[in-house]
Structure formats: structure tokens, C-alpha cells
Design an enzyme around this catalytic site. Sequence first.
Site, mmCIF file in Angstrom:
data_model
loop_
_atom_site.group_PDB
_atom_site.id
_atom_site.type_symbol
_atom_site.label_atom_id
_atom_site.label_comp_id
_atom_site.label_asym_id
_atom_site.label_seq_id
_atom_site.Cartn_x
_atom_site.Cartn_y
_atom_site.Cartn_z
ATOM 1 C CG HIS A 55 -1.998 1.027 1.184
ATOM 2 N ND1 HIS A 55 -3.240 0.867 1.776
ATOM 3 C CD2 HIS A 55 -2.009 2.281 0.657
ATOM 4 C CE1 HIS A 55 -3.966 1.956 1.591
ATOM 5 N NE2 HIS A 55 -3.231 2.844 0.930
ATOM 6 C CD GLU A 69 -7.870 6.400 4.259
ATOM 7 O OE1 GLU A 69 -8.369 6.412 3.120
ATOM 8 O OE2 GLU A 69 -6.788 6.976 4.535
HETATM 9 N N1 HPA Z 1 -6.825 7.229 0.944
HETATM 10 C C1 HPA Z 1 -7.472 7.534 -0.171
HETATM 11 N N2 HPA Z 1 -6.860 8.024 -1.236
HETATM 12 C C2 HPA Z 1 -5.543 8.210 -1.196
HETATM 13 C C3 HPA Z 1 -4.826 7.903 -0.070
HETATM 14 C C4 HPA Z 1 -5.495 7.371 1.063
HETATM 15 O O1 HPA Z 1 -4.932 7.057 2.124
HETATM 16 N N3 HPA Z 1 -3.542 8.209 -0.358
HETATM 17 C C5 HPA Z 1 -3.495 8.657 -1.624
HETATM 18 N N4 HPA Z 1 -4.713 8.662 -2.134
HETATM 19 ZN ZN ZN Z 2 -3.842 4.703 0.334
#
Ligand code: HPA
Ligand code: ZN
Length: 342
Positions: free
Chosen positions: A21, A204
Site C-alpha cells: 500500500h 478508512e
Molecule cells: N486514501 C485515499 N486516497 C488516497 C490515499 C489514502 O490514504 N492516499 C493517496 N490517495
Molecule cells: Zn492509500
Amino acid sequence: MGSLTPTLERLIRRLPKVELHLHIEGSLEPEMMFSLAGKHGIALPYASAEEVRKAYAFHDLQSFLDLYYAGCNVLRDKHDFYALAMAYFARAHADRVVHAELFFDPQTHTARGIDIGVVITGLRDAMDDAYRRYGITSDLILCFLRHLSEADAFATLEAAMPYRHELTGVGLDSGERGNPPSKFERVFAKARSVGLRPVAHAGEEGPAAYIREALDLLKLERVDHGVRCDEDPALVDRLVREQIPLTVCPLSNLKLCVVSDLRAHNFATLLRRGVVVTINSDDPAYFGGYIGENYRATAAALDLTAAELVTCAEHAVRASFLPAAQKATLLRNIRSEALHNA
Ligand code: HPA
Ligand code: ZN
């Protein structure tokens, strides 16, 4: 936060690591931002790299994304993408990364008039050189920006088709709230039909329901972040039963206020519950730490044991898109490092 014993420090330094990731655009360090801005005659709203770093105080995902997309503006030609990725690989090699699966966001660049081929060939040249120079293997995962339309995602997939052989998978990133996985069900079906392996950011900032939706509709092989899964215990049961990996990014979660304190992170709970969690850096130039620092900070905050750290490294190998023979070799190397360190 607890501190690490010298034994754990050494183990973390020496463990062969797989990074699953990592947004390559998120490895753009302020110094490179300035040098590329100078090269292209672009004015930056900052006086120095230090000032850029001071601006990196985020209160949520969107406050980060605004700066992250603005930073991408200095990436203009194939050499810029090459330099960006080569700098990442040098840093990753110092952390003993042996394999990395890189996300990139083509729409951020094509929207500025940059051809997708410029992006992909620049990154690919760096990946080839990283293998020659460091022995690091790598793959590319094309991410769709979820705040843009389904039609835009389809057009991006179409534009990428001449480079199909350079790509391993597709992903989904950017602002999660209000942009559910269902919006991209058809484009993911199309991507899978040409053999691209599906992953997506889910859970997230978005709810656990988005993780379920992403698994069921996008047919994910692994979930990026996924830390909000614990709001749905039956979902956690499923992640364990089906051994669906999560690519967790602890320092990112801290910097984007997904957690208030690393000691309150659910990483250790998920690990001890049997979820295939892995440790990754996400956007290391913005979040203050590459993968090694993510291992160290997580181990210190959550009192991870040596055996648990080895398990995390093994999870990442199993969760990768590497062929079985290379996975077996890496798992052997991890084991032998663990025995040496014991
Ligand atoms: N989340 C969503 N989009 C993103 C992220 C993330 O952590 N990092 C770069 N683009
Ligand atoms: Zn990411």
C-alpha cells in the site's frame, strides 16, 4: 509510546519486507517537489522544503488529498516519474523492501494533459532499474479516483489498455465518503475480465458497509486500510474465515486522524484475532515515515512481539500478487532472519 528493545529494532531493520500500500505520488518529498518545480518553471506557494513540511498538518483525508493532488503538479515528463519512483526504491531498499506493489493515480496526470504512457513508461523504467540495482521486484496497480465519475474511470481503463502488460491490478482511492464501491462495479468487472487483479480502499474513513460492498461487488483480493471493519463483528469473522488481507497504514491513520493515538489503533487486536493484517506506508513523504518507521512505531505503540512482527512480514508475502515460487523463497528468507534474530 513504549520504546523498542535492541532485539526488536534489529529484527525490524533486517526483516525482508513487502510493501502493498504505497501511492507512488505520495512518496514525493518536498526537496524533489522544489527541484522539479525549478526544472519546469513552476511557482510553488511555499518558500522552502521546511515550509512545505510545516503545511503537512491534516485533520482528515480530504485536507491531505488537497495538498497531495497539488503536489502532483510538478510531475510533468517521463524523467520526473522515473526520478520519483527511483527515490522511493532507494528509500525502500534502505528499509529492506524486497517487493513493492505501487499504486499510481493516472487521472491526476491525464487531467493536466499528461499522457498515461508518459506516467507508465517512466515508472516502468524505474521498476526495471530498481530490480537491476537493488533486486527489488515490483508491480503497478492503476487506481481510479473515486470522486470522479464511472465514465471517467472507464475512459482511463481504455487509455491504459495499450499498457495492459505493464499492469498487475486496479485499485480505488481518493475521498471515500459519499463515493461507495458500487459506483465502480462495472468498471471493476471490465478490469477483472482482462485479468487485472482487484483491490480497493475501503473502511478508512468510510463505514464497514463499504468494505462489505467492495468485497461483494468489486470481488477484491485484498482491502486497502479496512480498519473500520471492527464496527461489524460478522465482517471481522468473514475476514478471518476467508483470510482476506488488509493493507494497514498505521502512521497514515494517525496523521489523517482515523485514530487519535497509535496506542488506540486496532492493528494488534485484528492481528491477534487472526486477520491477515500487513504494515505499509501509504504516502510516506506526507505522513512522516516509510515502511520501516511504520513497523517501528506500530511495534512500540502496541507492544508487538518478535513473533508478531514476523507474522506481519509473512502476511505481506502471502497477500502479494507474487507467483507461488517467489512467495516461498521470501517466506524462507523471513524465517531464516527470524531464527538468526532469536
Ligand atoms: N486514501 C485515499 N486516497 C488516497 C490515499 C489514502 O490514504 N492516499 C493517496 N490517495
Ligand atoms: Zn492509500
